[in-house]
Design a protein around this motif. Sequence first.
Motif, short mmCIF file in Angstrom:
data_model
loop_
_atom_site.label_atom_id
_atom_site.label_comp_id
_atom_site.label_asym_id
_atom_site.label_seq_id
_atom_site.Cartn_x
_atom_site.Cartn_y
_atom_site.Cartn_z
N ARG A 1 -23.56 -2.36 0.82
CA ARG A 1 -24.05 -0.99 0.85
C ARG A 1 -25.08 -0.78 1.94
NH1 ARG A 1 -25.13 0.22 -4.63
NH2 ARG A 1 -22.94 0.67 -4.96
N VAL B 1 0.84 -1.19 0.00
CA VAL B 1 0.00 0.00 0.00
C VAL B 1 0.88 1.25 0.00
CG1 VAL B 1 -1.58 1.36 1.41
CG2 VAL B 1 -1.99 -1.05 1.09
N VAL C 1 -14.45 11.84 -7.23
CA VAL C 1 -13.38 10.85 -7.25
C VAL C 1 -13.92 9.48 -6.90
CG1 VAL C 1 -11.09 10.27 -6.42
CG2 VAL C 1 -11.83 12.62 -6.45
N SER C 2 -14.79 9.45 -5.90
CA SER C 2 -15.31 8.14 -5.49
C SER C 2 -16.12 7.50 -6.61
CB SER C 2 -16.16 8.26 -4.23
OG SER C 2 -16.68 9.54 -4.10
N ALA D 1 -15.11 -4.56 2.74
CA ALA D 1 -16.15 -5.17 1.90
C ALA D 1 -17.51 -5.25 2.57
CB ALA D 1 -15.71 -6.55 1.42
N PHE D 2 -17.89 -4.19 3.30
CA PHE D 2 -19.25 -4.13 3.83
C PHE D 2 -20.19 -3.98 2.64
CE2 PHE D 2 -19.07 -2.38 8.43
CZ PHE D 2 -18.00 -3.19 8.73
N LEU E 1 -6.87 -0.88 4.17
CA LEU E 1 -6.59 -0.77 2.74
C LEU E 1 -5.53 -1.79 2.35
CD1 LEU E 1 -7.21 0.87 0.22
CD2 LEU E 1 -5.26 2.28 0.77
N GLU F 1 -15.60 0.19 3.18
CA GLU F 1 -15.41 -0.28 1.81
C GLU F 1 -14.25 -1.25 1.76
OE1 GLU F 1 -14.81 3.35 -0.29
OE2 GLU F 1 -16.89 3.52 -0.87
N ASN F 2 -13.17 -0.89 2.48
CA ASN F 2 -12.01 -1.77 2.47
C ASN F 2 -12.34 -3.13 3.02
OD1 ASN F 2 -10.38 0.22 1.44
ND2 ASN F 2 -9.70 0.93 3.44
N GLN G 1 -6.06 -2.88 -7.82
CA GLN G 1 -5.76 -1.83 -6.85
C GLN G 1 -4.50 -1.07 -7.23
OE1 GLN G 1 -8.27 -1.03 -4.97
NE2 GLN G 1 -7.70 -1.68 -2.93
N MET H 1 -23.34 -0.39 5.18
CA MET H 1 -22.68 0.91 5.29
C MET H 1 -23.70 2.01 5.57
SD MET H 1 -19.51 1.07 2.63
CE MET H 1 -19.99 0.15 1.21
N ALA I 1 -6.59 7.47 -7.01
CA ALA I 1 -7.27 8.22 -5.96
C ALA I 1 -6.32 9.18 -5.28
CB ALA I 1 -7.87 7.25 -4.93
N ASN J 1 -10.58 -6.74 -3.09
CA ASN J 1 -11.96 -7.04 -2.68
C ASN J 1 -12.63 -5.90 -1.97
OD1 ASN J 1 -11.17 -9.47 -3.52
ND2 ASN J 1 -11.51 -10.53 -1.59
N ARG J 2 -12.83 -4.81 -2.66
CA ARG J 2 -13.48 -3.70 -1.99
C ARG J 2 -14.90 -3.55 -2.49
NH1 ARG J 2 -12.29 1.43 -2.46
NH2 ARG J 2 -12.12 2.05 -0.32
N THR J 3 -15.75 -3.01 -1.65
CA THR J 3 -17.06 -2.62 -2.14
C THR J 3 -17.03 -1.11 -2.30
OG1 THR J 3 -17.76 -2.57 0.15
CG2 THR J 3 -18.45 -4.45 -1.16
N SER J 4 -18.09 -0.61 -2.88
CA SER J 4 -18.12 0.82 -3.11
C SER J 4 -19.43 1.38 -2.62
CB SER J 4 -17.98 1.08 -4.61
OG SER J 4 -17.25 2.24 -4.81
N TYR J 5 -19.35 2.44 -1.83
CA TYR J 5 -20.57 3.03 -1.31
C TYR J 5 -21.27 3.84 -2.39
CZ TYR J 5 -23.65 5.66 1.72
OH TYR J 5 -24.74 6.23 2.31
N CYS J 6 -20.44 4.34 -3.27
CA CYS J 6 -20.96 5.23 -4.29
C CYS J 6 -21.78 4.44 -5.29
CB CYS J 6 -19.76 5.86 -4.98
SG CYS J 6 -20.12 7.36 -5.73
N LYS J 7 -22.97 4.93 -5.55
CA LYS J 7 -23.82 4.19 -6.47
C LYS J 7 -23.62 4.68 -7.88
CE LYS J 7 -27.96 2.62 -4.34
NZ LYS J 7 -29.11 3.18 -3.74
N ILE J 8 -23.23 3.80 -8.74
CA ILE J 8 -23.21 4.21 -10.14
C ILE J 8 -23.91 3.14 -10.95
CG2 ILE J 8 -21.07 5.52 -10.04
CD1 ILE J 8 -19.71 3.06 -11.25
N GLN K 1 -3.52 -4.71 8.15
CA GLN K 1 -4.86 -4.75 7.58
C GLN K 1 -5.72 -5.83 8.23
OE1 GLN K 1 -2.04 -4.47 5.86
NE2 GLN K 1 -2.35 -3.39 3.93
#
Lengths: 209, 244, 1083
Positions: C116, A23, B122-123, C113-114, B205, C110-111, B136, C119, B143, B210-217, C79
């Motif tokens: 939505r 990272v 950005v998100s 993997a929650f 981080l 997000e990191n 990543q 969150m 980012a 394996n990240r999720t994203s809060y931002c809805k697109i 992590q």
Amino acid sequence: MSTAVKELKMNTAVAEENGKMTVKDLITIGIFTVLYFVIFFISAMTGMVPIMAIFYPALIAFLAGIPCILFFTKVKKFGMVTIMATLSAVLLALMGYGYMGIITGLILGLIADLILKSGQYKSSVKMIISYVVFSEWVIGTQLPMFIGGNAYAEAFRETQGDAFVDELEKLISWGMCGIVIVTTLVAAIIGALIGKAVLRKHFERAGIV
Amino acid sequence: MNRFESGNEDAVINFDPRTKLMLLLIINTVIISDSKSPLISGLKIVFVILVLFFLIDMKKIKMSVIYVSIYLLAVVGDYILVSGSISGISAGGLILRIVVYLVERMLPNMMMAWFVLHTTKVSEFIAAMQKMHFPQTITIPFAIIFRFFPTLADEYSSIQDAMKMRNISLKTNVISGIEYRMVPLIVSVTKIGDELSAAAMTRGLTTEGNRTSYCKIGFSLQDYAAFTVIAISIMFFVIGLIRG
Amino acid sequence: MIEIRNVSFTYAGSEQGMSLKNLSLIIPKGNVTVLCGRSGCGKTTITRLINGLVPYFYKGEIIGDILIDGESILKKNVQQRAGIVGSVFQNPRSQFFNVDSTSELVFGCENMAFSREEMDKQLLSTIKIFNIDRLINKSLFKMSGGEKQKIACASVSMMGPDIYVLDEPTSNLDLLSIKELAKVISKWKNEGKTIVIADHRLNYLKGIADKVVLIEEGHVAWEKDAKDFYALSDKKVHSFGLRSLDDDVRDNRASKMPKSNREIFTIKNLDYKYEDGNGIQIKNLAIPMGNIIGIIGENGAGKSTLVRCLCGLQKNNGSFYIDDKRITSKQLLQKSYLVMQDVNHQLFTESIDEEIAISIPRGNKEKQNEIIEKILTDMDLTEYRALHPMSLSGGQKQRVAVATAIASEKNILFFDEPTSGLDYEHMKAFSSRLQELRDGGTTPIVITHDIELLADSCDYLILVSNGKVKWSGPCNKTSICRIKEHFENKSFRINKDRETGMEKQKSPISRVWELGQSGHKQILLSIILAILGVLAGIVPYVMASKVITLLINGENGLPVYIPYITVGLVGYLLNTFLYTGALGISHKATFRILKEIREKVLNKLPKLPLGTIMEMKSGKLKTTIVDQIESMETTLAHVFPEIISNLGGFLVVWIYMFVIDWRLALLAMIPLPIGMSFMFASMKGYGENYAKSVEITTDMNESLIEYTGGIEVIKAYNQGKESYATLKERCLANASFFYNWMNQCKTNIYAMIIAPATMLTVLPFGWLFYQNGSLSFDAFVTMIILSLCVTGPLLAILDFVDTLAKLGTVVGNVDAILNAKEQTHITEENDFVIENDIELKDVEFSYTEGQDAVLKGVSLRIPVGSKTALVGLSGSGKSTIAKLIAGFWDADAGKISFGNIDTKDITLNKLYDKISYVSQDNFLFDDTIMENIRMGKLTASDEEVMECAKASGCDEFIRNLENGYQTRVGGGGKHLSGGERQRIAIARAMLKDAPIVILDEATAYIDPENEAVIQKAVGKLVKNKTLIVIAHRLSTITDSDQIVLVKDGRIEAIGKHYDLLKSSPLYKSMWNAHIGVKEGVVA
């Protein structure tokens, strides 16, 4: 408390870094990309003066030596230059500097990475060579001008006559392109040497290497 | 200097970031093309107007007006040159030629790029990249780039202040000027980067993706409309290229 | 439970040996454990051990183990521990990864993997718990340090870890933010989390911490229960290298007066604002040089801005003087040196030697080496001289910066947060250095949150809040207390301006649209009609071009032309009718809208606090409601139909032109921007100019009113010339303002000439095209004609630009009323009986938001039926207390209650019913005396009225008037003397017979003859009632049940007259002054 207490001894400084990006590496790449991008932008802005529009890659190579040499000593992972070059190229393409830059960035970045790796990330000479190779990618952003320029000039043959078109072509010719490549090379060498000097004078002693 | 707030909440246009990027791509490609095909020229004009429309939707009226004016002037200039009214060999002609060339090829691209950057957070970009399965190794630096622009500006202005105070400027000594600017800047930014890495790691981080994203697109009606436009444009573009 | 077992750790590449030496420590679950110790003792390393940064980020050699709940976690990297351990760091600005706060909050989740939904849930509850509703979706770069730290804590909290680790979290925070942080830690503790905090500053954790552990040189020195620790003396605590525990900083320098033998540095009229609305405003600040000056204030108060202006780094509009000699920013820069918060920004060279060398002013280069030697020795840096500045520790770097400051020989030294992370010893060392500097002749000016530092070193203090200098004065125990109180007192609103600054301002037109609901339909109709009209208006032009073409082509027969002519005529007529119709409807709609706006304003007025209304200038209200709204009429009526239809018309014509010949169409447009640029030049600042013109005209009007209204006084005191001079000046200013403005706008003419001159381009180019065959004749002619009518509509729109700007000012004034704060009493009746005691609790109030509070926490009890007097110097707040009780305004904070019923639970009507307020200014309506008195109780009979009049001593003089009780009083009661009006007011109050009576200096006007009468009348009025009297004339209130002495917005003392004489020196001096006057001593 269990009686079989294991005394764990670890020395993570010595522990093998398996060459994968961490990272911290990625963040460092991001930071130095920003620095490089800013230097690029400032240099490209001098392109208002027509002569600089041709030679800005050399200016960039000269100025960016300081951060780049430091960058090479900090990250030491394969792909660092490729990522930096490609990301910069993409951002610049968005700004209208053309897509050829992405291709040259990728290719030359990869070559630069290979050179660095072959020097085990320790050889100074390899670092300088790598930087020189890397610096040439900027010319990719000018390729549209060189390529398109020819076609553009050709269009005037009927109206303006041969003499004019020939003159024009000389300016935007592959010959000029060659001159730019050489100038950039020289500037990159100088820039890298300055970078090394600054590295020794400041960064190493400041402890941020 | 906060680039990526959504520029205008009342905007009619609301594209997914991927759509915007695709639009950007096709517009760029067409605009810088040198083909003489009337189909492509027409396409160029359509795109120029489309970009204008985007800008107006962002309520940047002044910018739109300036953009259109400059572009029109360039078109006129081009016409003058082509019709041979001003000799292309003269100094004025040469400069005009370069300027026209640059404006016609770069201005709409820059405006479109500006549009994309200023209407996307950005998100949102990151979310789009993750959906497209970018590793990543690309998304993190990406980012960071945007997060650091304002920081860089702040640090630099502090350093400027310090130099003002100690009476050091580019005028006294160019080399020192560059050294005194770059070195503290790099040191400072590196240190921030280190602290930031530590903090980001304590928040999980990693370099695996394996990240999720809060931002809805996601794609909406507008995006599909844009796709149609893009598809048609590509068709015309290719036909235009072939026909010559 | 965290167990650290025999851990030894050495940082890689460290020359200082082991950071942790065989350290063992158990941290119980659910406890708040504090790790403290000197700088470098290892406490930070322990925190890093817990979250894994040691050894996975800060590499090195480690022996030993760390277990959580019995399981070793040493092999888990950072992590992997992220879900269990949450970390908050020292520096708010380098903790966030994202650009805006919401992304930052969800970053950790997000990191991990929650989903939505998860969150979302976490987000909602976190926002509630941390109370950060107004911080979401904002740019992190625009937040203060305290806010950033809060977001950092919240975002860590979102991941739901069981353990929280905080590393010196308060270093960069102001007192208020530290309190907020303490609250957050409390909350976590209540949730049962395990918390480990490493810090030097421990007083904020009193009551929260469970255990305190002292770390010394890498091992545990002792562990104490928090109770025992906080009972230790400050001396003991200092011996451990820690900051004082006691909030109460003893003053060990016994009121040292600042030196006054040096120059005074004065700043006047400084007003610097950033685009987001924050900035500073200083009318007049005097700083005594040669002293250590401390500047303190909350984050975002403007201290840094102030300092940057003071040291000359920031260009500003203030005037600076040193001992009355004017000094420019440039000169200031040469005299000043700023040691920044982040010293990294100002160290450039490769060794300390060189760093000092480049600071030495050019003149002294010969003695350079001597100077360097001396400074190195003084600063204790000799052994480091060859080292690179960036390799030093924070404290050492700071010493280097100070060294460069000394070398530069500048004599004003600014320090920005020099002691943020320092432990006790280092802070003391810095403090002594400041004193050495001061004794050496420089003036050190320090910005800091560190109250200990202030108390220890500073001579003079400046408190900055909300962009203004709230207070400045010598540093002593009282002033330190005052500063502490400032931070306790939550009456200043931080970041209020930031929020409103970021809100987008609605354009005046859309605001008007909002306000005028009823006119919407009609306006839309008029727009449609207008568009149709314009379209119809184009037809004649098209027809004309066709006709001309035919003519030129030699068509002779009339019948051929007739259809074209007819159509053209029809088009023209349609155009006229539609346009007229559109305008007519739109005018009607406008009137309707104006009516609606006026109604809204009038409906709002009663809801405003009475006090606010009383303070509004009636002139301004009238202008706004009547004149200004009226002035919007023409603009509005024309704006909607005209702008839209003209725009439409232009577009249609132009597109038509484009279709015919795109080249000419584009060319025709060229003169337009050129012409417009002239217009823009003169349009620049229209809005501001208009606003200024309103201001100047108002000034002139005021002058005029004053001149005519006060003509009596002017003539009597022979001020005729001066007054007239002012008036004349203002009239001239008015005239010349408009004249200049006009002048500025004359470039408009060029615009008007050039912009429509499409012919400039169309004719030559058209001819060219025609010549080379690319343009047909018909097309050419058509284009010429069309180009004539294409710019017309566009320019017509521009005409409206200036009228639009006017709208802005009007809408602003209207909105000022519509958006004013209302009183928040309930509006439904209930059965509460208000005859109980009146009680005020911690009441705070300021007349204007953000201004100094007039009442700063008043608590008071007024028993039913008693006589209470409120006394104090002018401006102390006594009148305000009375007005708040009477319901003129709502208190900003605190509670006012009648009995135990909060005044907000009482309808305003009932409140006014139960309270009689008699003040000095008594307004009488232009009605008979009888009616005026009857105002007190509208149902009273004539006899009751006359009875009250008799009782209050009015009867006699009333009967002597021409019509007795039926005499008209004249608007405002002009025809009566002050004393007479007063008595009538008292009669009114008597008639009302309300249980609570407030007399606000009601006997001020009374002449000695009538005084006795009035006193008797008042006595009758207040029998058996609760009476509150505000009086300057202390002899009238000596019999009160309680006298409340108000000073500076606070209650200084309460008691009976004789008690106060003994206990309060202030009261005694007031009394003596009053008695002195009474006995004829002329002041």
